[in-house]
Design an enzyme around this catalytic site. Structure first.
Site, PDB file in Angstrom:
ATOM      1  CD1 TRP A   1       6.598 -10.131  -5.859  1.00  0.00           C
ATOM      2  CD2 TRP A   1       5.068  -8.484  -6.263  1.00  0.00           C
ATOM      3  NE1 TRP A   1       5.445 -10.707  -6.172  1.00  0.00           N
ATOM      4  CE2 TRP A   1       4.689 -10.053  -6.422  1.00  0.00           C
ATOM      5  CE3 TRP A   1       4.314  -7.249  -6.440  1.00  0.00           C
ATOM      6  CZ2 TRP A   1       3.364  -9.895  -6.921  1.00  0.00           C
ATOM      7  CZ3 TRP A   1       3.013  -7.659  -6.956  1.00  0.00           C
ATOM      8  CH2 TRP A   1       2.388  -8.770  -7.140  1.00  0.00           C
TER       9      TRP A   1
ATOM     10  CG  ASP B   1       6.259  -5.745  -0.054  1.00  0.00           C
ATOM     11  OD1 ASP B   1       5.546  -6.345   0.492  1.00  0.00           O
ATOM     12  OD2 ASP B   1       6.041  -5.851  -1.446  1.00  0.00           O
TER      13      ASP B   1
ATOM     14  CE  LYS C   1       2.051 -12.828  -0.976  1.00  0.00           C
ATOM     15  NZ  LYS C   1       1.506 -13.361  -2.247  1.00  0.00           N
TER      16      LYS C   1
HETATM   17  N1  PLP Z   1       4.563  -7.589  -2.818  1.00  0.00           N
HETATM   18  C1  PLP Z   1       4.746  -8.905  -2.547  1.00  0.00           C
HETATM   19  C2  PLP Z   1       6.290  -9.002  -2.261  1.00  0.00           C
HETATM   20  C3  PLP Z   1       3.944  -9.778  -2.966  1.00  0.00           C
HETATM   21  O1  PLP Z   1       4.279 -11.123  -3.041  1.00  0.00           O
HETATM   22  C4  PLP Z   1       2.771  -9.551  -3.568  1.00  0.00           C
HETATM   23  C5  PLP Z   1       1.411 -10.235  -3.941  1.00  0.00           C
HETATM   24  O2  PLP Z   1       1.846 -11.366  -4.184  1.00  0.00           O
HETATM   25  C6  PLP Z   1       2.549  -8.029  -3.569  1.00  0.00           C
HETATM   26  C7  PLP Z   1       3.510  -7.048  -3.130  1.00  0.00           C
HETATM   27  C8  PLP Z   1       1.156  -7.579  -4.171  1.00  0.00           C
HETATM   28  O3  PLP Z   1       0.258  -7.453  -3.012  1.00  0.00           O
HETATM   29  P1  PLP Z   1      -1.099  -7.174  -3.288  1.00  0.00           P
HETATM   30  O4  PLP Z   1      -1.917  -8.110  -4.260  1.00  0.00           O
HETATM   31  O5  PLP Z   1      -1.993  -7.427  -2.035  1.00  0.00           O
HETATM   32  O6  PLP Z   1      -1.459  -5.661  -3.723  1.00  0.00           O
END
Ligand code: PLP
Length: 360
Positions: free
Chosen positions: A102, A172, A196
């Site tokens: 991520w 994040d 989540k």
């Molecule tokens: N950042 C993290 C740590 C994640 O776990 C996720 C998705 O699982 C995201 C970003 C991306 O999120 P989204 O699908 O809401 O854009």
């Protein structure tokens, strides 16, 4: 009705009490004669739902008054772009800490808008530890430092908060927010996709210090201009009303559980017992440095990976669902967010012991 223990990484299990309450209000929210999905976001009913959800989130996280709380769309991925657009504030560079997949996605997106200095972790594909801050090569001209407190895929989590001095720290928190208390004042901005620990997919929460907003890149879409959204109470366009309402129910549920201190105690206990089983049973292993193992996402592999399919099939038959690891790492992953009851973790551990006995 028979509900399974759902270990999905997200969208993920929600508290049953929340879903029951939402179901009971589906057709008629508190005598209004309509469901929340059907309400105008400008009407007094929804405006009260929205304000109460924000207040409860502020209470839970003790958010200081000089922070705005935004309820947006576009996911955490949308924020990967919105953050540089909003936070460069005349600068042209930003620091990113790369602890896994991520972080890498956030870096890739930010590179469209500024010079990215990867201050730690540059070339590692699946880092299984977090470098001490003394190893980080921070750029003194960076407009902010971005990191990912919990890597959902590899299960690598910070159990400490970086100190970036006057440079705003951006986090994040998609897969760790509300799992424990956080000192919001240490951050310039915290963001999280809801699916989540907050509620259903489609809602993204941004908590941002107000002195950081208002100086955006000219091409910034107005829906992602934090100042525009803050001035409009996150309603510069139609917000994700139902997700916002469900998030509000989750915040009430968290308060009823005793707030984030209480959640932290249970979450740590759940994670500790699962890691203990993985470490003590030679049939299982987890590659992450124990100092930075995630409380929320617990990946593990079987000693013999030819048994993966049998493990997943038998687990599902035992009511333990969605344990397959992310396609990039394989093996298994148990996501044990706030709404996963401790009994679900106990059941998983019993199943793991039984499976190992029969196949070891
Ligand atoms: N950042 C993290 C740590 C994640 O776990 C996720 C998705 O699982 C995201 C970003 C991306 O999120 P989204 O699908 O809401 O854009």
């Amino acid at each position: 009705m028979s509900r399974v223990y759902n270990f999905s990484a997200g969208p993920a299990v929600l508290p049953e009490a929340v879903l029951e309450r939402a179901a009971s209000e589906m057709l008629d929210w508190q005598g209004s004669g309509m469901g929340v999905m059907e309400m105008s976001h400008r009407g007094k009913e929804f405006v009260s739902i929205a304000a109460e959800a924000e207040k409860d989130l502020r209470d839970l996280l003790s958010i200081p008054d000089n922070y705005k709380v935004l309820f947006l769309q576009g996911g955490a991925t949308g924020q990967f772009a919105a953050i540089p657009m909003n936070l460069l504030r005349g600068g042209d560079r930003a620091d990113y800490i790369n602890t896994g997949s991520w972080s890498e996605k956030a870096i890739k997106e930010a590179k469209k808008y500024c010079q990215v200095n990867v201050a730690w972790g540059a070339d590692e594909k699946t880092p299984m530890h977090i470098g001490a801050q003394s190893e980080w090569q921070l750029d003194p001209k960076a407009s902010y430092v971005h990191f990912t407190p919990n890597e959902t895929i590899s299960g690598v989590e910070f159990h400490w908060v970086p100190d970036t001095g006057d440079v705003p720290l951006v986090a994040d928190m998609s897969s760790t927010i509300l799992s424990r208390p956080v000192d919001v004042s240490k951050y310039g901005l915290i963001y999280a996709g809801a699916q989540k620990n907050i509620g259903p997919a489609g809602l993204t929460i941004v908590i941002v210090r107000e002195d950081l907003i208002g100086d955006v890149l000219p091409e910034t879409p107005s829906v992602w201009d934090y100042k525009v959204q803050a001035d409009a109470d996150s309603m510069s366009n139609t917000p994700p009303t139902y997700g916002w309402y469900l998030a509000g129910l989750v915040f009430k549920w968290l308060k009823e559980q005793g707030g984030l201190e209480a959640m932290a105690t249970v979450n740590k206990r759940k994670a500790d017992k699962l890691y203990a089983e993985i470490d003590n049973n030679p049939f299982y292993s987890n590659p992450v440095d124990p100092a930075c193992r995630s409380w929320m996402n617990v990946p593990f592999v079987l000693a013999d990976d030819s048994l993966n399919d049998a493990f997943l099939k038998e687990a599902a038959a035992a009511g333990l669902s969605t344990l397959k690891g992310h396609r990039s790492v394989g093996g298994m992953r148990a996501s044990i967010y706030n709404a996963m009851p401790e009994a679900g973790v106990d059941r998983l551990i019993e199943f793991m012991q039984d499976f190992a006995r029969r196949n070891g």
